[in-house]
Design a protein around this motif. Structure first.
Motif, PDB file in Angstrom:
ATOM      1  N   PHE A 140       0.831  -1.204   0.000  1.00 43.02           N
ATOM      2  CA  PHE A 140       0.000   0.000   0.000  1.00 43.02           C
ATOM      3  C   PHE A 140       0.867   1.256   0.000  1.00 43.02           C
ATOM      4  CE2 PHE A 140      -1.862   3.347   2.692  1.00 43.02           C
ATOM      5  CZ  PHE A 140      -2.917   3.730   1.882  1.00 43.02           C
ATOM      6  N   MET A 141       1.879   1.285   0.847  1.00 42.37           N
ATOM      7  CA  MET A 141       2.749   2.461   0.910  1.00 42.37           C
ATOM      8  C   MET A 141       3.520   2.641  -0.397  1.00 42.37           C
ATOM      9  SD  MET A 141       1.955   3.802   3.698  1.00 42.37           S
ATOM     10  CE  MET A 141       3.157   5.097   3.818  1.00 42.37           C
ATOM     11  N   LYS A 149       1.114   3.937  -3.009  1.00 43.06           N
ATOM     12  CA  LYS A 149       0.827   5.339  -2.712  1.00 43.06           C
ATOM     13  C   LYS A 149       1.975   6.238  -3.174  1.00 43.06           C
ATOM     14  CE  LYS A 149      -0.745   8.172   1.110  1.00 43.06           C
ATOM     15  NZ  LYS A 149      -1.155   8.223   2.491  1.00 43.06           N
ATOM     16  N   ASN A 174       1.988   6.375  -7.006  1.00 40.13           N
ATOM     17  CA  ASN A 174       0.905   7.255  -7.477  1.00 40.13           C
ATOM     18  C   ASN A 174       1.255   8.721  -7.292  1.00 40.13           C
ATOM     19  OD1 ASN A 174      -0.665   5.136  -8.320  1.00 40.13           O
ATOM     20  ND2 ASN A 174      -1.887   5.056  -6.460  1.00 40.13           N
ATOM     21  N   ARG A 175       1.919   9.043  -6.190  1.00 39.47           N
ATOM     22  CA  ARG A 175       2.331  10.424  -5.945  1.00 39.47           C
ATOM     23  C   ARG A 175       3.364  10.868  -6.983  1.00 39.47           C
ATOM     24  NH1 ARG A 175       4.347  10.675  -0.437  1.00 39.47           N
ATOM     25  NH2 ARG A 175       2.188  10.298   0.109  1.00 39.47           N
TER      26      ARG A 175
END
Length: 140
Positions: free
Chosen positions: A98-99, A102, A105-106
């Motif tokens: 997940f991290m 994330k 995506n950033r």
């Protein structure tokens, strides 16, 4: 039939899928190493090195020194501790993935973000403001 197979293999989505599977296998090795070699030792430091994998219940009624000893004897066991460790590792891996997603995506959003244009500085009234003033003056 051979031509049909060649057409199937040559399609872009099949090649994309193959690349995804290969990258996924390599990524799995990285995440597994991250969790097993870096995160789990940190957790063990805080939990006092608790290892649930030694929790098991032999179903044949005999006593065994370890899960490995029971497996060597061919005894049926409920390996509750191994299951608990698998669940804990799943949540750790899920959080790490997940991290990472994330973060990716950033980075993607930052790369796709158009260059910010400096806002125009108004030096005077807009064309609409001037027209409204003329209208109001004519009404008077």
């Amino acid at each position: 039939m051979i031509q049909e197979f060649k057409d199937f293999i040559a399609k872009g989505n099949v090649m994309d899928m193959a690349v995804g599977i290969i990258i996924g296998a390599a990524f799995t090795a990285i995440v597994t190493s991250l969790v097993g070699d870096i995160i789990n030792p940190i957790i063990a430091l805080f939990t006092g090195g608790i290892d649930f994998s030694g929790w098991f219940y032999p179903l044949d009624g005999n006593e065994y020194a370890s899960l490995e000893a029971a497996a060597e004897a061919g005894a049926p066991v409920f390996a509750v501790g191994s299951f608990i460790m698998a669940v804990i590792n799943f949540f750790i891996i899920a959080f790490v993935v997940f991290m990472l997603v994330k973060m990716v995506n950033r980075v993607k959003a930052a790369a796709e973000k158009p260059d910010e244009v400096a806002p125009e500085v108004k030096t005077g009234p807009s064309e609409l403001d001037v027209l409204l003033e003329i209208r109001d003056a004519l009404k008077r």
